[in-house]
Design an enzyme around this catalytic site. Structure first.
Site, PDB file in Angstrom:
ATOM      1  N   ASP A   1     -10.594   7.560  10.048  1.00 59.94           N
ATOM      2  CA  ASP A   1     -10.593   7.055   8.672  1.00 59.94           C
ATOM      3  C   ASP A   1     -11.251   5.681   8.585  1.00 59.94           C
ATOM      4  OD1 ASP A   1     -10.095   7.220   5.982  1.00 59.94           O
ATOM      5  OD2 ASP A   1      -8.017   6.570   6.104  1.00 59.94           O
TER       6      ASP A   1
ATOM      7  N   GLY B   1       0.832  -1.199   0.000  1.00 58.03           N
ATOM      8  CA  GLY B   1       0.000   0.000   0.000  1.00 58.03           C
ATOM      9  C   GLY B   1       0.862   1.242   0.000  1.00 58.03           C
TER      10      GLY B   1
ATOM     11  N   GLY C   1      -0.191   9.369   1.212  1.00 63.49           N
ATOM     12  CA  GLY C   1       0.549  10.612   1.330  1.00 63.49           C
ATOM     13  C   GLY C   1       1.635  10.568   2.375  1.00 63.49           C
ATOM     14  N   PHE C   2       1.521   9.638   3.334  1.00 64.36           N
ATOM     15  CA  PHE C   2       2.517   9.551   4.398  1.00 64.36           C
ATOM     16  C   PHE C   2       3.699   8.689   4.004  1.00 64.36           C
ATOM     17  CE2 PHE C   2      -0.275   5.991   4.928  1.00 64.36           C
ATOM     18  CZ  PHE C   2       0.558   4.940   5.255  1.00 64.36           C
ATOM     19  N   GLY C   3       3.558   7.840   2.990  1.00 64.65           N
ATOM     20  CA  GLY C   3       4.642   6.950   2.603  1.00 64.65           C
ATOM     21  C   GLY C   3       4.109   5.618   2.133  1.00 64.65           C
TER      22      GLY C   3
ATOM     23  N   LYS D   1       5.502   0.354   8.083  1.00 66.90           N
ATOM     24  CA  LYS D   1       4.904   1.581   7.555  1.00 66.90           C
ATOM     25  C   LYS D   1       5.988   2.656   7.519  1.00 66.90           C
ATOM     26  CE  LYS D   1       0.095   0.867   8.936  1.00 66.90           C
ATOM     27  NZ  LYS D   1      -0.452   1.009   7.580  1.00 66.90           N
TER      28      LYS D   1
ATOM     29  N   THR E   1       3.724   1.219   2.544  1.00 64.07           N
ATOM     30  CA  THR E   1       3.540   0.143   3.505  1.00 64.07           C
ATOM     31  C   THR E   1       4.031  -1.152   2.877  1.00 64.07           C
ATOM     32  OG1 THR E   1       1.609   1.245   4.454  1.00 64.07           O
ATOM     33  CG2 THR E   1       1.883  -1.091   4.940  1.00 64.07           C
TER      34      THR E   1
END
Length: 653
Positions: A179, A51, A54-56, A74, A58
Site C-alpha cells: 500500500d 485515522g 476497514g480494519f478499525g 491501531k 487509529t
C-alpha cells in the site's frame, strides 16, 4: 462540545465540514469510540483519533509509563459479526502482528506490543507503535500546490535512494508493503528521512474477513487504485516489484501533482506522464521500467533500481526549510550506494578474492587482527571511502552460484558495509567453523564448489545478523578506534551511566548474535570485535536519545514506586536513581525467565551490588551517595514484560 480533528490532527470547531487548515473533508461524527483521556491497558492515554479504515481506527496516545511519550494505537475492529468471524480475525491479526514485530529498521515505526482492552463490555485488540513526528508526502504535496510548486527530479531521486533500502529490507524479511502511496510515507522532522508506515497486511485481513463473512468486496482488492499494479488489484498477487511499481507512481504524483488515474490511459493502460513533466532520459527510463505493465519487464528488486539510479547523477538539492525542500542531504545516503552489478563479470585470473566465495589465503586471523581495524584513520562518515569491491564473479561458476554471489553483493551494498571489512569478518567466522581450511585458498575450480557454498552461507547468515544493527553504527564497522570506548564513556557519563552498564546492554545483543564468542576472551581485537563496537555505538545513541534509559523518581510524600515495561528479545534497559549513603533500598523485579539484573553504585570503586545475576531482588544499606545504575537485560527469544518495584527509606524496615 468536542472539537473535530482531521487525519492530520488539525483541530476544528464542532460542526465543521472541512478542515480550516488543510481543507480535508471532515466527518462530524469522527470523534471515535474511544474518548479523549481514556486509559487502555493501564498504560495508554488516548488523545484523539487520527485515522480509520476497514480494519478499525487509529489513535494518537500517550504512554504514561514512558514520561507521556507519544505513540500510536491501531485498533483491530473489522466490520464483521459473529463469534467465529471475530475469532478467526483475531488469530490472523495476531499472526500479522508477529510479522510486523520482527521488522527492525530505523525508517519503520517500531511495533512495541499487542494488547487486549475492554470497553463497552467488549474486548478489543490493539497494536502499539512509535509515533513519527512529521508530515506525510500527501500533505507536503498539498502545501507545495498552494505555493504553485512541485517536487523536482533531484528531490525524487534522493527520495528513492533513501526509501529503496527500506523496501529492500522488508522484502528480505518476506514482507510486501502492498500500500505504498504519498499517504503512507512520512518525512520525519528529526532527520528528514522518509519513514514507511501503514503496512497492508492488517488491511488485507480485514478485507478477506469482509469478503468471506459479509461479501462486501473481493478479498484480493487491496491497495490504492492507481498506485497498485493491475495484478495486485485484480488477482491479489504481490511481489517485491509490486511495491516498486507503487513507489514509481508515488514519485510521478509528487513530480506532476496529478493523480495516477489522470496519468494513465484507461483504454490502452499505458502511462502518459511524459507530457506533464520533463525529466532526464535516464530517470525517465527508470520510471518507465518500474511501471511496466508486464511484471517480468519491471525491476525485480530494490537493488536493481538503486543500480540503475547510479548510471546518472543529478544535482543535490540545497537545504531550505521543511515545507520547501524535503531532501536535505543525509549521510550515508546522500549519494547512491556502491555499484550493484546485475550481471556476473568474468574473472580471467581465476584466483581473485571475490565477495561470496574465493578467499585469500590466511595462515591466521591474528595476522590480520589488531591495529589495522582498531587504528584505521578512514573517515567513516563518507561513503566514498568505503573499500571498493574486488568482486569479479567467475564465469566458471554455475548460474545458481553466480546469482547467489550477486545477491550477497547486493545485500552487502544495501547495508553499506565496507567490502574489505566484510570479507575479513566472514573469513574469521569461516575459519572458526572450519579450522582445517586455514592456510588454504579457495579457487573457482569445481573441486572447491562445496567450500565456496559454505563460505557463501556463512556470509548470508552474517549479513542477516548485521542488518539488525542501526545503519549509522553499522556503516562504521572496520573503522572503530581504540579511543572510541573512552569517547562513549564520556558521553554516557553525562546521563549518569558508566561503562559497566553500557557493556551489559551491548553484550546481551552481541552474544545473542554470536554466542560462540562467549568463550573468546580476545574477540575485541579481531574483526568481530568491530561488530561489538558497532553495537556499543548503537546502545550509546539509544542512551543519549533516552530510549534505553529512564530515571526513577518518587512522587512527593512517597518512598516507593513501580515501573512497567517490555523488553524485546536480546535487549536491555538502564534505570538510574539518585540515592543517599546509608539509605535502605529494596528492589524487586517480577520474576521472568531469562532476565538478568545488575546494580552498580555511583563510583567504580565500589563493587556491584549485583552483576549479571538471575537474582531479581536485592535489599540492603547503600554504600555511597549519587546515581545508582540498575540494568535489566533479557536473553529471551520472545518479548518479556516486567515490573520493577523500588523502595527507599532512611532506615531498615
Amino acid at each position: 462540545m468536542k472539537p473535530v480533528f482531521c487525519t492530520q490532527g488539525h483541530e476544528n470547531p464542532t460542526g465543521s465540514r472541512f478542515c480550516l487548515q488543510c481543507g480535508e473533508k471532515l466527518n462530524p461524527a469522527n470523534t471515535g469510540i474511544l474518548s479523549q483521556g481514556m486509559i487502555l491497558g493501564e498504560r495508554y492515554r488516548v488523545q484523539r483519533e487520527i485515522g480509520r479504515g476497514g480494519f478499525g481506527r487509529t489513535y494518537l496516545a500517550e504512554d504514561i509509563n514512558r514520561f507521556n511519550e507519544h505513540c500510536v494505537l491501531k485498533e483491530f475492529a473489522p466490520q464483521v459479526a459473529g463469534t467465529y468471524a471475530l475469532q478467526k480475525g483475531q488469530e490472523l491479526f495476531e499472526r500479522e502482528a508477529g510479522i510486523l514485530y520482527k521488522l527492525q529498521h530505523p525508517q519503520i515505526p517500531r511495533f512495541r506490543e499487542m494488547f487486549r482492552a475492554n470497553y463497552n463490555n467488549e474486548g478489543h485488540l490493539f497494536l502499539v507503535q512509535d509515533y513519527v513526528e512529521g508530515q506525510n508526502y500527501r500533505t507536503l504535496l498539498q502545501n507545495r500546490r498552494v505555493q504553485n510548486r512541485l517536487f523536482t527530479e533531484p528531490e525524487i531521486t534522493q527520495f528513492f535512494i533513501q526509501i529503496l533500502p527500506v523496501l529492500a529490507y522488508i522484502h528480505s524479511q518476506g514482507v510486501i508493503h502492498r500500500d505504498i502511496s504519498p499517504d503512507n510515507i512520512i518525512l520525519r522532522n528529526s532527520d528528514l528521512l522518509p519513514v514507511l508506515i501503514d503496512f497492508g497486511g492488517v488491511k488485507e485481513i480485514a478485507a478477506n474477513l469482509q469478503s468471506e463473512f459479509v461479501g462486501t468486496q473481493p478479498a484480493t482488492r487491496l491497495g490504492k487504485v492507481g498506485y497498485a499494479p493491475d495484478e495486485q488489484m485484480q488477482m491479489g498477487k504481490v511481489y517485491p516489484h509490486s511495491d516498486l511499481y507503487s513507489l514509481a507512481v508515488t514519485g510521478l504524483v509528487l513530480l506532476t501533482g496529478i493523480e495516477p488515474q489522470n496519468l494513465r490511459d484507461p483504454q490502452t493502460l499505458l502511462w502518459n506522464w511524459h507530457k506533464h513533466t520533463t525529466l532526464s532520459p535516464t530517470f525517465s527510463a527508470v520510471l518507465d521500467k518500474m511501471l511496466a505493465y508486464r511484471p517480468g519487464e519491471r525491476y525485480q528488486n530494490a537493488g536493481e533500481v538503486l543500480n540503475a539510479l547510479q548510471n546518472f547523477s543529478t544535482p543535490t538539492p540545497q537545504p531550505q526549510n521543511l515545507t520547501q525542500n524535503l531532501t536535505q542531504p543525509i549521510a550515508p545516503q546522500q549519494k547512491p550506494v556502491a555499484n550493484i552489478s546485475p550481471q556476473p563479470k568474468t574473472n580471467s585470473n581465476g584466483n581473485l578474492l571475490v565477495m561470496g566465495g574465493i578467499i585469500v589465503a590466511m595462515t591466521s586471523i591474528g595476522l590480520w587482527a589488531g591495529n589495522y581495524w582498531v587504528d584505521s584513520q578512514r573517515q567513516p562518515n563518507n561513503t566514498d571511502n568505503i573499500t571498493p569491491d574486488n568482486t569479479d564473479i567467475s564465469s566458471q561458476f554455475s548460474p545458481q552460484e553466480q546469482q547467489r554471489k550477486i545477491a550477497l553483493q547486493q545485500q552487502r551494498k544495501l547495508l553499506l558495509i565496507d567490502y574489505k571489512f566484510y570479507v575479513q569478518l566472514v573469513n574469521q567466522i569461516y575459519f572458526d567453523q572450519y579450522p582445517e581450511q586455514k592456510g588454504t585458498t579457495l579457487t573457482d575450480k569445481p573441486q572447491d564448489e562445496t567450500w565456496r557454498e559454505r563460505w557463501d552461507n556463512i556470509a548470508q547468515e552474517t549479513l542477516k545478523k548485521l542488518q539488525t544493527i542501526s545503519e549509522p553504527a553499522r556503516r562504521r564497522m572496520g573503522s572503530y578506534k581504540r579511543s572510541d570506548p573512552d569517547r562513549r564513556k564520556i558521553e554516557i557519563n553525562k546521563k549518569f551511566l558508566g561503562s559497566r552498564s553500557l557493556n551489559d546492554l551491548t553484550d546481551v545483543k552481541f552474544f545473542s548474535l554470536f554466542p560462540e564468542q562467549r568463550n573468546n576472551q580476545n574477540f575485541i581485537n579481531t574483526p568481530i570485535g568491530q561488530v561489538w563496537q558497532a553495537i556499543a555505538e548503537e546502545q550509546t545513541q539509544n542512551i543519549l536519545n533516552g530510549t534505553a534509559i529512564e530515571e526513577i523518581k518518587f512522587q512527593a510524600g512517597t518512598t516507593s514506586t513501580a515501573l512497567n515495561d517490555t523488553l524485546q528479545p536480546a535487549t536491555g534497559k538502564a534505570y538510574i536513581a539518585k540515592l543517599n549513603k546509608n539509605q535502605f533500598m529494596q528492589l524487586n523485579l517480577e520474576p521472568q525467565p531469562e532476565i538478568q539484573l545488575s546494580i552498580y553504585p555511583p563510583s567504580g570503586k565500589t563493587p556491584p551490588l549485583l552483576q549479571d545475576s538471575p537474582q531479581l531482588n536485592w535489599s540492603g544499606k547503600l554504600p555511597e551517595n549519587g546515581y545508582y545504575e540498575i540494568i535489566i537485560v533479557s536473553q529471551a527469544t520472545q518479548p518479556v514484560s516486567y515490573q520493577l518495584t523500588l523502595s527507599v527509606t532512611n532506615s531498615a524496615p
